[in-house]
Design an enzyme around this catalytic site. Structure first.
Site, PDB file in Angstrom:
ATOM      1  N   LYS A 233       0.861  -1.195   0.000  1.00 28.91           N
ATOM      2  CA  LYS A 233       0.000   0.000   0.000  1.00 28.91           C
ATOM      3  C   LYS A 233       0.886   1.229   0.000  1.00 28.91           C
ATOM      4  O   LYS A 233       2.020   1.172   0.474  1.00 28.91           O
ATOM      5  CB  LYS A 233      -0.864   0.014   1.264  1.00 28.91           C
ATOM      6  CG  LYS A 233      -2.078   0.909   1.166  1.00 28.91           C
ATOM      7  CD  LYS A 233      -3.214   0.212   0.468  1.00 28.91           C
ATOM      8  CE  LYS A 233      -4.416   1.078   0.263  1.00 28.91           C
ATOM      9  NZ  LYS A 233      -5.579   0.274  -0.151  1.00 28.91           N
TER      10      LYS A 233
ATOM     11  N   ASP B 109      -7.177   4.336  -4.382  1.00 36.50           N
ATOM     12  CA  ASP B 109      -7.796   4.213  -3.057  1.00 36.50           C
ATOM     13  C   ASP B 109      -8.376   5.608  -2.785  1.00 36.50           C
ATOM     14  O   ASP B 109      -8.614   6.365  -3.749  1.00 36.50           O
ATOM     15  CB  ASP B 109      -6.754   3.785  -2.007  1.00 36.50           C
ATOM     16  CG  ASP B 109      -7.398   3.327  -0.692  1.00 36.50           C
ATOM     17  OD1 ASP B 109      -7.807   2.162  -0.604  1.00 36.50           O
ATOM     18  OD2 ASP B 109      -7.509   4.133   0.256  1.00 36.50           O
TER      19      ASP B 109
HETATM   20  P1  NDP Z   1     -12.934   7.976  -2.570  1.00 31.06           P
HETATM   21  O1  NDP Z   1     -11.834   8.953  -2.404  1.00 31.06           O
HETATM   22  O2  NDP Z   1     -13.508   7.742  -3.912  1.00 31.06           O
HETATM   23  O3  NDP Z   1     -14.131   8.334  -1.586  1.00 31.06           O
HETATM   24  C1  NDP Z   1     -13.937   8.423  -0.212  1.00 31.06           C
HETATM   25  C2  NDP Z   1     -15.221   8.830   0.448  1.00 31.06           C
HETATM   26  O4  NDP Z   1     -15.100   8.648   1.854  1.00 31.06           O
HETATM   27  C3  NDP Z   1     -15.556  10.302   0.240  1.00 31.06           C
HETATM   28  O5  NDP Z   1     -16.945  10.454   0.243  1.00 31.06           O
HETATM   29  C4  NDP Z   1     -14.916  10.956   1.457  1.00 31.06           C
HETATM   30  O6  NDP Z   1     -15.513  12.186   1.828  1.00 31.06           O
HETATM   31  C5  NDP Z   1     -15.162   9.917   2.522  1.00 31.06           C
HETATM   32  N1  NDP Z   1     -14.082  10.015   3.513  1.00 31.06           N
HETATM   33  C6  NDP Z   1     -12.772   9.785   3.323  1.00 31.06           C
HETATM   34  N2  NDP Z   1     -12.071  10.003   4.427  1.00 31.06           N
HETATM   35  C7  NDP Z   1     -12.968  10.413   5.339  1.00 31.06           C
HETATM   36  C8  NDP Z   1     -12.857  10.787   6.690  1.00 31.06           C
HETATM   37  N3  NDP Z   1     -11.663  10.818   7.334  1.00 31.06           N
HETATM   38  N4  NDP Z   1     -13.994  11.111   7.331  1.00 31.06           N
HETATM   39  C9  NDP Z   1     -15.194  11.085   6.697  1.00 31.06           C
HETATM   40  N5  NDP Z   1     -15.357  10.729   5.405  1.00 31.06           N
HETATM   41  C10 NDP Z   1     -14.264  10.403   4.746  1.00 31.06           C
HETATM   42  O7  NDP Z   1     -12.355   6.604  -1.957  1.00 31.06           O
HETATM   43  P2  NDP Z   1     -12.860   5.110  -2.213  1.00 31.06           P
HETATM   44  O8  NDP Z   1     -14.329   5.074  -2.388  1.00 31.06           O
HETATM   45  O9  NDP Z   1     -11.989   4.508  -3.236  1.00 31.06           O
HETATM   46  O10 NDP Z   1     -12.464   4.416  -0.826  1.00 31.06           O
HETATM   47  C11 NDP Z   1     -13.361   4.308   0.274  1.00 31.06           C
HETATM   48  C12 NDP Z   1     -12.910   3.198   1.201  1.00 31.06           C
HETATM   49  O11 NDP Z   1     -12.887   1.952   0.484  1.00 31.06           O
HETATM   50  C13 NDP Z   1     -11.503   3.345   1.789  1.00 31.06           C
HETATM   51  O12 NDP Z   1     -11.480   2.764   3.074  1.00 31.06           O
HETATM   52  C14 NDP Z   1     -10.650   2.489   0.861  1.00 31.06           C
HETATM   53  O13 NDP Z   1      -9.468   2.044   1.489  1.00 31.06           O
HETATM   54  C15 NDP Z   1     -11.604   1.334   0.599  1.00 31.06           C
HETATM   55  N6  NDP Z   1     -11.359   0.528  -0.585  1.00 31.06           N
HETATM   56  C16 NDP Z   1     -11.265   1.107  -1.821  1.00 31.06           C
HETATM   57  C17 NDP Z   1     -11.052   0.318  -2.926  1.00 31.06           C
HETATM   58  C18 NDP Z   1     -11.028   0.870  -4.303  1.00 31.06           C
HETATM   59  O14 NDP Z   1     -10.916   0.081  -5.242  1.00 31.06           O
HETATM   60  N7  NDP Z   1     -11.138   2.169  -4.505  1.00 31.06           N
HETATM   61  C19 NDP Z   1     -10.856  -1.141  -2.798  1.00 31.06           C
HETATM   62  C20 NDP Z   1     -11.054  -1.640  -1.472  1.00 31.06           C
HETATM   63  C21 NDP Z   1     -11.281  -0.823  -0.416  1.00 31.06           C
HETATM   64  P3  NDP Z   1     -14.683  13.549   1.750  1.00 31.06           P
HETATM   65  O15 NDP Z   1     -14.638  13.890   0.292  1.00 31.06           O
HETATM   66  O16 NDP Z   1     -15.434  14.521   2.562  1.00 31.06           O
HETATM   67  O17 NDP Z   1     -13.308  13.251   2.307  1.00 31.06           O
HETATM   68  O1  2IT Z   2      -7.901  -1.536  -0.572  1.00 29.88           O
HETATM   69  C1  2IT Z   2      -7.855  -2.036  -1.714  1.00 29.88           C
HETATM   70  O2  2IT Z   2      -8.004  -3.242  -1.891  1.00 29.88           O
HETATM   71  C2  2IT Z   2      -7.662  -1.133  -2.855  1.00 29.88           C
HETATM   72  N1  2IT Z   2      -7.593   0.068  -2.675  1.00 29.88           N
HETATM   73  C3  2IT Z   2      -7.544  -1.695  -4.239  1.00 29.88           C
HETATM   74  C4  2IT Z   2      -6.175  -2.271  -4.473  1.00 29.88           C
HETATM   75  C5  2IT Z   2      -5.881  -2.697  -5.891  1.00 29.88           C
HETATM   76  O3  2IT Z   2      -4.696  -2.978  -6.139  1.00 29.88           O
HETATM   77  O4  2IT Z   2      -6.775  -2.777  -6.735  1.00 29.88           O
END
Ligand code: NDP
Ligand code: 2IT
Length: 455
Positions: free
Chosen positions: A136, A176
């Site tokens: 990561k 992420d």
């Molecule tokens: P994005 O940046 O697309 O969206 C994040 C969302 O979460 C936004 O709405 C943001 O709001 C909110 N957020 C982030 N940090 C905070 C915080 N500290 N407090 C409150 N709200 C918060 O990210 P993703 O959708 O990609 O990721 C979301 C989660 O999913 C994370 O935990 C990530 O690790 C996990 N994840 C993502 C994957 C992927 O493929 N993208 C795969 C597996 C897991 P704001 O704009 O106000 O910060």
């Molecule tokens: O938390 C996760 O699994 C991710 N942000 C996606 C990782 C990836 O390599 O697709």
């Protein structure tokens, strides 16, 4: 909360010293401690059955990253001022394949956050069964409010250092929090420029016109909903007619909402760090995508444009009564009080779209109340699994259709569900998906570490 972790779930004798060393050697890394503690607690019964893992120091090695890179990221903002951020890449384990895991750009990013995410990623990636190791990275850079040109300059500077540690057989990043299609484009472009190689398999989540896989954008959210459907299926239930609560309004949240609606549920919430929206008619995904993906706006904008929705500033989205909860924002966003509120309102299942969104006390509360609970390393593995499908397609210069890719994703999520379910049963914790996912992932990693010697 993290100070009390050790008292909360006592560890068995073989793993206690491993955890003590983590706490001493990596002091001030509470999120990392939290993630390690959960896994060490779950695998107690596996170590009783396999003393060779203890004798060969599998655990001591597993909690220490193979390599950690921390670097300076200097860039110039639109006003001509110098800005300096900190970049990270933690290459945790390559025993099952090249390091694989996302990059997070968020002001809260520090070594503890990146290490917890990298540690989780080892077991998540093992669960997919696709030959990918765990890593990561990211930066404390905040993309909110930055111009495209600033984001591009930052990404180019970030890659000026990171490129030397990457490669399709070495380390393959993806997105992420704060890293989506725009950032991946800039990062990939700079890697190509520096190395003079069009190495498509060194990044996943690319645009579908230049090597990106169909369904990678949707995969994490879709996968988390498929996992909920699998858990409900064991009890003869489905998502049809259910009310779903989703937090976040980014990549994972948007596509969790979309898939829930496609499977007959009504997803009624979305949020960001300023508050949440409640739309009793069901969230309009096209409007949400327009506001978040196109305009890069705030969630309050949704309520301004949709008459059936209201915005609750600063409120907890978990106060809304729902049957299924899919926390999809960030770590430790579901407190014990949130869990109690969800339980009191009759929640049936929780599927973690985010990484470690529920504090340990919330997980305990759900499990004690008989709520079906899927930990992130199983429930959100659809994202990285589809990344591995993207790597396969890049390597073989093939392009799979959306439908074929989605079918494959669904199959992978069903396999992860079954592997977790069966591992929990085998080790005496039927229905405990936390134990099951940790055990099933650990077994694959530990067996490979044993076979490959002390390295
Ligand atoms: P994005 O940046 O697309 O969206 C994040 C969302 O979460 C936004 O709405 C943001 O709001 C909110 N957020 C982030 N940090 C905070 C915080 N500290 N407090 C409150 N709200 C918060 O990210 P993703 O959708 O990609 O990721 C979301 C989660 O999913 C994370 O935990 C990530 O690790 C996990 N994840 C993502 C994957 C992927 O493929 N993208 C795969 C597996 C897991 P704001 O704009 O106000 O910060
Ligand atoms: O938390 C996760 O699994 C991710 N942000 C996606 C990782 C990836 O390599 O697709």
């Amino acid at each position: 909360m993290t100070d009390t972790i050790a008292d909360f779930h006592p560890l068995t004798a073989p793993v206690q010293p491993v955890f003590d060393t983590v706490r001493t050697r990596s002091a001030h890394e509470p999120e990392f401690h939290q993630a390690v503690h959960e896994v060490l607690h779950s695998i107690g019964p596996v170590l009783d059955a396999h003393p060779e893992y203890v004798e060969n120091g599998v655990l001591e090695r597993l909690v220490e990253p193979e390599r950690q890179i921390i670097f300076r990221v200097p860039w110039i903002d639109d006003a001509g001022r110098l800005q300096v951020n900190r970049g990270f890449r933690v290459q945790f384990s390559s025993v099952l394949g090249p390091y694989k895991g996302g990059l997070r750009f968020h002001p809260s990013v520090n070594l503890s956050i990146i290490k917890f995410l990298g540690f989780e990623q080892i077991f998540k990636n093992a669960l997919t069964g696709q030959g990918i190791g765990g890593g990561k990275g990211g930066s404390d850079f905040d993309p909110h409010g930055k111009s495209d040109a600033e984001v591009m300059r930052f990404c180019q500077s970030f890659m000026n250092e990171l490129y030397r540690h990457l490669g399709e057989h070495t380390d393959v990043p993806a997105g992420d929090i704060g890293v989506g299609g725009r950032e991946i484009g800039f990062l990939f472009g700079q890697y190509r420029k520096i190395t003079n190689r069009h190495e498509s398999g060194m990044f996943t989540g690319k645009g579908t016109g230049w090597g990106g896989a169909e369904v990678r954008t949707e995969a994490t959210g879709y996968g988390a909903v498929f996992f909920a459907e699998e858990m409900l299926g064991v009890h003869g239930e489905s998502l049809d007619g259910k009310r779903v609560g989703v937090s976040g309004s980014g990549n994972v949240a948007i596509y969790a909402i979309q898939k829930a609606q496609q499977l007959g549920a009504t997803a009624v919430t979305a949020s960001d760090s300023s508050g949440y929206i409640l739309d009793e008619d069901g969230v309009d995904v096209d409007l949400l995508r327009q506001i978040k993906e196109v305009e890069r706006g705030r969630i309050v904008e949704y309520a301004r444009r949709k008459p059936t929705a209201r915005f609750v500033e600063g409120g907890s989205v978990w106060e809304v009564p729902v049957d299924i909860a899919v926390p999809s924002a960030t770590q430790n966003e579901v407190s014990e009080d949130d869990a109690e509120a969800l339980i009191a309102n009759g929640v049936r299942a929780v599927s973690e779209g985010a990484n470690m969104p529920c504090v340990p006390e919330a997980v305990e509360a759900f499990q004690s109340a008989g709520v079906l609970f899927a930990p992130g390393k199983a429930a959100n593995a659809g994202g990285v699994a589809t990344s591995a499908l993207e790597m396969s397609q890049n390597a073989s210069r093939q392009r799979w259709s959306f439908d074929a890719s989605e079918r494959k994703l669904r199959e992978i999520m069903a396999d992860i569900h079954d592997a977790s379910f069966r591992a929990a049963e085998r080790y005496g914790s039927p229905g405990d998906y936390v134990a099951g996912a940790n055990i099933a992932g650990f077994e694959r990693v530990a067996a490979a570490m044993l076979a490959q010697g002390v390295i």
